[in-house]
Design an enzyme around this catalytic site. Structure first.
Site, mmCIF file in Angstrom:
data_model
loop_
_atom_site.group_PDB
_atom_site.id
_atom_site.type_symbol
_atom_site.label_atom_id
_atom_site.label_comp_id
_atom_site.label_asym_id
_atom_site.label_seq_id
_atom_site.Cartn_x
_atom_site.Cartn_y
_atom_site.Cartn_z
ATOM 1 N N LYS A 13 19.727 -2.133 4.951
ATOM 2 C CA LYS A 13 19.501 -2.311 6.115
ATOM 3 C C LYS A 13 20.668 -2.762 6.999
ATOM 4 C CE LYS A 13 14.684 -4.171 5.705
ATOM 5 N NZ LYS A 13 14.174 -2.740 5.817
ATOM 6 N N GLY A 56 7.035 -0.908 4.951
ATOM 7 C CA GLY A 56 7.256 0.055 3.947
ATOM 8 C C GLY A 56 6.450 -0.080 2.840
ATOM 9 N N ASP A 61 5.172 3.565 4.555
ATOM 10 C CA ASP A 61 5.581 4.650 4.320
ATOM 11 C C ASP A 61 4.595 5.879 4.399
ATOM 12 O OD1 ASP A 61 7.993 3.962 3.769
ATOM 13 O OD2 ASP A 61 7.824 3.400 1.730
ATOM 14 N N HIS A 88 6.797 0.821 -4.526
ATOM 15 C CA HIS A 88 6.084 1.896 -3.899
ATOM 16 C C HIS A 88 6.554 3.446 -3.875
ATOM 17 C CE1 HIS A 88 9.067 0.395 -0.920
ATOM 18 N NE2 HIS A 88 8.690 1.259 -0.135
#
Length: 122
Positions: A13, A56, A61, A88
């Protein structure tokens, strides 16, 4: 107007935030959307208006992949963390596969993000 999705794994990030700051003028030519945490971080620190669309790991996503298929997003910038396992992972692969199969530019690092944003659209 071309829409770009901005996404970053937690460990990336700050890198994405710095990249957005460096490219803020070029990005002003696009509509920007992003996963909830990424867009919130950028909006708060750079006073931008990136539309959040989902977390996400909680299906964000997959929501993004659906928007790609619907033609709502034309480019993806996803600073991925390949050194950390993600619960994920299948969703991430679905997103990448959707972009590839539908010929949608997807940047997975700073170098490819630069190419996507600076690309001329004639």
């Amino acid at each position: 107007m071309t829409t770009i999705a901005l996404i970053a794994h937690n460990n990336k990030k700050t890198e994405l935030l710095n990249w957005v700051k460096e490219n803020q003028q070029a990005l002003s030519q696009y509509k920007l959307v992003g996963t909830t945490n990424t867009s919130k971080l950028i909006n708060e620190l750079l006073d931008m208006n990136i539309e959040p669309f989902g977390h996400g790991p909680s299906g964000g996503d997959i929501l993004l992949a659906a928007r790609l298929l619907q033609g709502q997003i034309q480019k993806v910038i996803f600073f991925i963390d390949v050194e950390t396992p993600h619960g994920h992972e299948h969703d991430i692969q679905t997103l990448i596969r959707t972009a590839v199969l539908n010929n949608i530019p997807i940047a997975l690092n700073k170098a490819s993000a630069n190419l996507i944003v600076l690309e001329r659209e004639d």
